[in-house]
Scaffold this motif. Structure first.
Motif, PDB file in Angstrom:
ATOM      1  N   ASN A 102       0.726  -1.146   0.167  1.00  0.00           N
ATOM      2  CA  ASN A 102       0.030   0.108  -0.012  1.00  0.00           C
ATOM      3  C   ASN A 102       0.935   1.131  -0.154  1.00  0.00           C
ATOM      4  O   ASN A 102       1.967   1.455   0.755  1.00  0.00           O
ATOM      5  CB  ASN A 102      -1.003  -0.160   1.106  1.00  0.00           C
ATOM      6  CG  ASN A 102      -1.958  -1.017   1.021  1.00  0.00           C
ATOM      7  OD1 ASN A 102      -2.783  -1.018   0.191  1.00  0.00           O
ATOM      8  ND2 ASN A 102      -2.301  -1.599   2.195  1.00  0.00           N
ATOM      9  N   SER A 110       2.861  -2.508   5.257  1.00  0.00           N
ATOM     10  CA  SER A 110       1.677  -2.069   4.772  1.00  0.00           C
ATOM     11  C   SER A 110       1.367  -3.071   3.548  1.00  0.00           C
ATOM     12  O   SER A 110       1.643  -2.696   2.297  1.00  0.00           O
ATOM     13  CB  SER A 110       1.503  -0.717   4.500  1.00  0.00           C
ATOM     14  OG  SER A 110       2.074   0.429   5.478  1.00  0.00           O
ATOM     15  N   SER A 169      -1.106  -5.650   1.310  1.00  0.00           N
ATOM     16  CA  SER A 169      -2.153  -5.656   0.668  1.00  0.00           C
ATOM     17  C   SER A 169      -2.463  -7.062  -0.051  1.00  0.00           C
ATOM     18  O   SER A 169      -1.769  -7.571  -0.434  1.00  0.00           O
ATOM     19  CB  SER A 169      -2.488  -4.591  -0.416  1.00  0.00           C
ATOM     20  OG  SER A 169      -3.772  -4.752  -1.292  1.00  0.00           O
ATOM     21  N   THR A 203      -5.642  -9.382  -1.703  1.00  0.00           N
ATOM     22  CA  THR A 203      -6.953  -9.580  -2.385  1.00  0.00           C
ATOM     23  C   THR A 203      -7.264 -10.938  -2.644  1.00  0.00           C
ATOM     24  O   THR A 203      -6.228 -11.595  -3.632  1.00  0.00           O
ATOM     25  CB  THR A 203      -7.216  -8.627  -3.551  1.00  0.00           C
ATOM     26  OG1 THR A 203      -6.847  -7.262  -2.935  1.00  0.00           O
ATOM     27  CG2 THR A 203      -8.639  -8.684  -4.076  1.00  0.00           C
ATOM     28  N   ARG A 223     -10.942  -7.899  -0.226  1.00  0.00           N
ATOM     29  CA  ARG A 223      -9.707  -7.131  -0.477  1.00  0.00           C
ATOM     30  C   ARG A 223      -9.264  -6.668   1.355  1.00  0.00           C
ATOM     31  O   ARG A 223     -10.189  -6.070   2.033  1.00  0.00           O
ATOM     32  CB  ARG A 223      -9.788  -5.778  -0.904  1.00  0.00           C
ATOM     33  CG  ARG A 223      -8.842  -5.218  -1.221  1.00  0.00           C
ATOM     34  CD  ARG A 223      -8.975  -3.932  -1.939  1.00  0.00           C
ATOM     35  NE  ARG A 223      -8.010  -2.678  -2.355  1.00  0.00           N
ATOM     36  CZ  ARG A 223      -8.095  -1.803  -3.018  1.00  0.00           C
ATOM     37  NH1 ARG A 223      -9.178  -1.763  -3.785  1.00  0.00           N
ATOM     38  NH2 ARG A 223      -7.079  -1.089  -3.141  1.00  0.00           N
ATOM     39  N   GLY A 232      -6.662  -4.611   3.862  1.00  0.00           N
ATOM     40  CA  GLY A 232      -5.623  -3.600   3.596  1.00  0.00           C
ATOM     41  C   GLY A 232      -4.984  -3.524   4.955  1.00  0.00           C
ATOM     42  O   GLY A 232      -5.565  -3.648   6.143  1.00  0.00           O
ATOM     43  N   GLN A 233      -3.758  -3.250   4.936  1.00  0.00           N
ATOM     44  CA  GLN A 233      -2.821  -2.879   6.320  1.00  0.00           C
ATOM     45  C   GLN A 233      -2.012  -1.498   5.833  1.00  0.00           C
ATOM     46  O   GLN A 233      -1.404  -1.417   5.202  1.00  0.00           O
ATOM     47  CB  GLN A 233      -2.136  -4.095   6.613  1.00  0.00           C
ATOM     48  CG  GLN A 233      -1.172  -3.926   7.758  1.00  0.00           C
ATOM     49  CD  GLN A 233      -0.588  -4.990   8.154  1.00  0.00           C
ATOM     50  OE1 GLN A 233      -0.676  -6.390   7.803  1.00  0.00           O
ATOM     51  NE2 GLN A 233       0.521  -4.958   9.209  1.00  0.00           N
ATOM     52  N   PHE A 234      -2.237  -0.614   7.004  1.00  0.00           N
ATOM     53  CA  PHE A 234      -1.591   0.722   6.752  1.00  0.00           C
ATOM     54  C   PHE A 234      -0.976   0.866   8.164  1.00  0.00           C
ATOM     55  O   PHE A 234      -1.376   1.561   9.076  1.00  0.00           O
ATOM     56  CB  PHE A 234      -2.840   1.698   6.511  1.00  0.00           C
ATOM     57  CG  PHE A 234      -3.548   1.433   5.401  1.00  0.00           C
ATOM     58  CD1 PHE A 234      -3.211   1.862   4.052  1.00  0.00           C
ATOM     59  CD2 PHE A 234      -4.750   0.887   5.628  1.00  0.00           C
ATOM     60  CE1 PHE A 234      -3.962   1.971   2.879  1.00  0.00           C
ATOM     61  CE2 PHE A 234      -5.499   0.598   4.388  1.00  0.00           C
ATOM     62  CZ  PHE A 234      -5.098   1.086   3.298  1.00  0.00           C
ATOM     63  N   HIS A 249     -13.360  -2.151   9.569  1.00  0.00           N
ATOM     64  CA  HIS A 249     -12.017  -1.455   9.802  1.00  0.00           C
ATOM     65  C   HIS A 249     -11.628  -1.340  11.408  1.00  0.00           C
ATOM     66  O   HIS A 249     -12.661  -0.970  12.266  1.00  0.00           O
ATOM     67  CB  HIS A 249     -11.872  -0.359   9.070  1.00  0.00           C
ATOM     68  CG  HIS A 249     -12.706   0.902   9.729  1.00  0.00           C
ATOM     69  ND1 HIS A 249     -14.230   0.958   9.664  1.00  0.00           N
ATOM     70  CD2 HIS A 249     -12.159   1.966  10.387  1.00  0.00           C
ATOM     71  CE1 HIS A 249     -14.323   2.181  10.116  1.00  0.00           C
ATOM     72  NE2 HIS A 249     -13.178   2.812  10.682  1.00  0.00           N
ATOM     73  N   ASN A 265      -5.496   5.766  -1.806  1.00  0.00           N
ATOM     74  CA  ASN A 265      -4.674   4.572  -1.612  1.00  0.00           C
ATOM     75  C   ASN A 265      -4.334   3.848  -3.289  1.00  0.00           C
ATOM     76  O   ASN A 265      -5.084   3.912  -4.251  1.00  0.00           O
ATOM     77  CB  ASN A 265      -5.299   3.467  -0.735  1.00  0.00           C
ATOM     78  CG  ASN A 265      -4.641   2.292  -0.602  1.00  0.00           C
ATOM     79  OD1 ASN A 265      -3.562   2.312  -0.413  1.00  0.00           O
ATOM     80  ND2 ASN A 265      -5.265   1.216  -0.640  1.00  0.00           N
ATOM     81  N   GLU A 269      -2.096   0.537  -4.793  1.00  0.00           N
ATOM     82  CA  GLU A 269      -1.639  -0.900  -4.471  1.00  0.00           C
ATOM     83  C   GLU A 269      -0.822  -1.334  -5.852  1.00  0.00           C
ATOM     84  O   GLU A 269      -1.125  -1.008  -6.690  1.00  0.00           O
ATOM     85  CB  GLU A 269      -2.771  -2.006  -4.238  1.00  0.00           C
ATOM     86  CG  GLU A 269      -3.475  -1.340  -2.754  1.00  0.00           C
ATOM     87  CD  GLU A 269      -4.525  -2.420  -2.650  1.00  0.00           C
ATOM     88  OE1 GLU A 269      -5.124  -2.482  -1.546  1.00  0.00           O
ATOM     89  OE2 GLU A 269      -4.874  -3.023  -3.837  1.00  0.00           O
TER      90      GLU A 269
END
Length: 379
Positions: free
Chosen positions: A194, A217, A219, A221, A245, A247-249, A314, A370, A372
């Motif tokens: 990400n 971070s 991703s 999917t 999907r 996502g890690q931030f 989230h 964002n 990816e």
């Protein structure tokens, strides 16, 4: 008495006359003479026209005639014909050699002094073997003649008016296998990283604070039942499915976010790790083209399309060193409930790359998007 005898004699005479008249009837009247007709000399017969063996088939407004091609019989021989003739010639030479050896063996038997019975037995055995070999040779020649007859056929087209046209080229073989309209796979996996794209409205301080640790971070999917819908060709298709999907931030700065608010945070020195985890359910749709297999490289493919999805869940994850804690906060942090964007893919053999770019903001009322990119695998 004489009178009676005379009377009987007269009756006998008349009866005799009556019988003669019945046996020999009067001849019929002569027919009128036939008119004279001039006799013409006979026309000599037309010599028969040699006809070739033909077979006619009607196909639409065309008529296909299969006739014997005499020229082809004199054409250069094919490679397989030459090999067959060489084999038959070797067989003939072998038979002649066997007969010569048989004659020599019989001479040796006579010289050795064996009895006539033994000589006759040896001759019978040898003759039987020679007869078997000759039968095999005749059978091979019959098969060769059949193959020659097959080569003497030629297709000619003739229209309904009977005018000859040029021979049609050999039609390509058409596979009767029905082309699939779509295929459904098991699972596609996108593995990537990400990145944040900041707009002009975002302050430089917030840009510095929200910088990501890109290698942390991740991703992921998962596309279930990936479907390829072919557009009239096995090399052009639409790709779709149902994707989950994740996502890690993870931020470089030591940030603690306030729940139920949008991007309200503080900095604390005891923070070891601060990150958001997001889960989206989305549907991708891409137009994808793929080349034929290239030797030593594989297939090359390219695709472009889009995706749209909704936010399922989230949370904010925080770990501290003093005290040593790990805290998961499942509250509203102001992230968008709807997400859409553009996607692109490129394949070079077994190496497959993808890229996604969101077209809407990651947080409400903040120009932060964002991006990816990574590799993808299909199963």
């Amino acid at each position: 008495m004489k009178t009676k005898l005379l009377f009987i004699a007269i009756l006998t005479f008349f009866n005799f006359l009556a019988l003669n008249s019945q046996d020999n009837p009067a001849p019929p009247p002569a027919p009128p003479p036939a008119p004279q007709v001039k006799v013409q000399p006979p026309i000599p017969p037309v010599p028969p026209i040699a006809k070739e063996d033909t077979t006619k088939l009607n196909l639409g407004n065309k008529q296909i005639i299969i006739i014997e091609n005499k020229e082809k019989a004199n054409a250069p021989k094919e490679e397989w014909e030459e090999e067959l003739e060489e084999g038959l010639e070797e067989m003939r030479e072998g038979l002649l050699e066997a007969r010569r050896e048989l004659e020599e063996a019989l001479k040796e038997l006579k010289k050795s002094g064996k009895g006539n019975e033994e000589v006759e037995l040896e001759m019978k055995r040898a003759e039987q073997e020679l007869q078997r070999a000759e039968k095999e040779l005749q059978r091979s020649e019959k098969y060769k003649e059949k193959d020659k007859k097959k080569l003497k056929l030629e297709l000619k087209l003739e229209d309904q008016k009977g005018e000859n046209v040029a021979p049609a080229p050999e039609a390509p073989k058409i596979s009767r296998k029905k082309r699939k309209g779509a295929t459904v796979g098991f699972l596609d996996i996108d593995l990537g990283l990400n990145f944040m794209k900041f707009g002009n409205q975002v302050s430089s301080e917030m840009k510095s604070d929200l910088k990501l640790k890109n290698w942390n971070s991740l991703s992921t999917t998962l596309t279930f039942l990936p479907t390829k819908i072919y557009l009239g060709s096995p090399h052009l298709m639409l790709m779709t499915g149902l994707s989950w999907r994740i996502g890690q931030f993870e931020f470089k700065e030591k940030l603690v976010f306030e729940p139920n608010q949008t991007l309200v945070y503080t900095k604390q020195d005891n923070v070891k790790e601060s990150q958001f985890m997001t889960h989206y359910l989305q549907v991708p749709l891409s137009l994808y083209t793929e080349s034929k297999r290239i030797r030593g490289l594989g297939k090359i493919g390219m695709g472009i399309g889009g995706y749209a999805g909704v936010l399922l869940h989230h949370e904010h994850e925080l770990s501290t060193s003093d005290p040593n804690q790990f805290i998961e906060t499942e509250e509203d942090f102001g992230m968008k409930n709807f997400r859409y964007g553009l996607t692109g893919r490129i394949d070079i053999g077994a190496i497959k790359f993808f890229g996604n770019m969101d077209l809407n903001d990651l947080w409400d009322n903040n120009d932060i998007r964002n991006i990816e990119c990574g590799i993808w695998l299909d199963f």
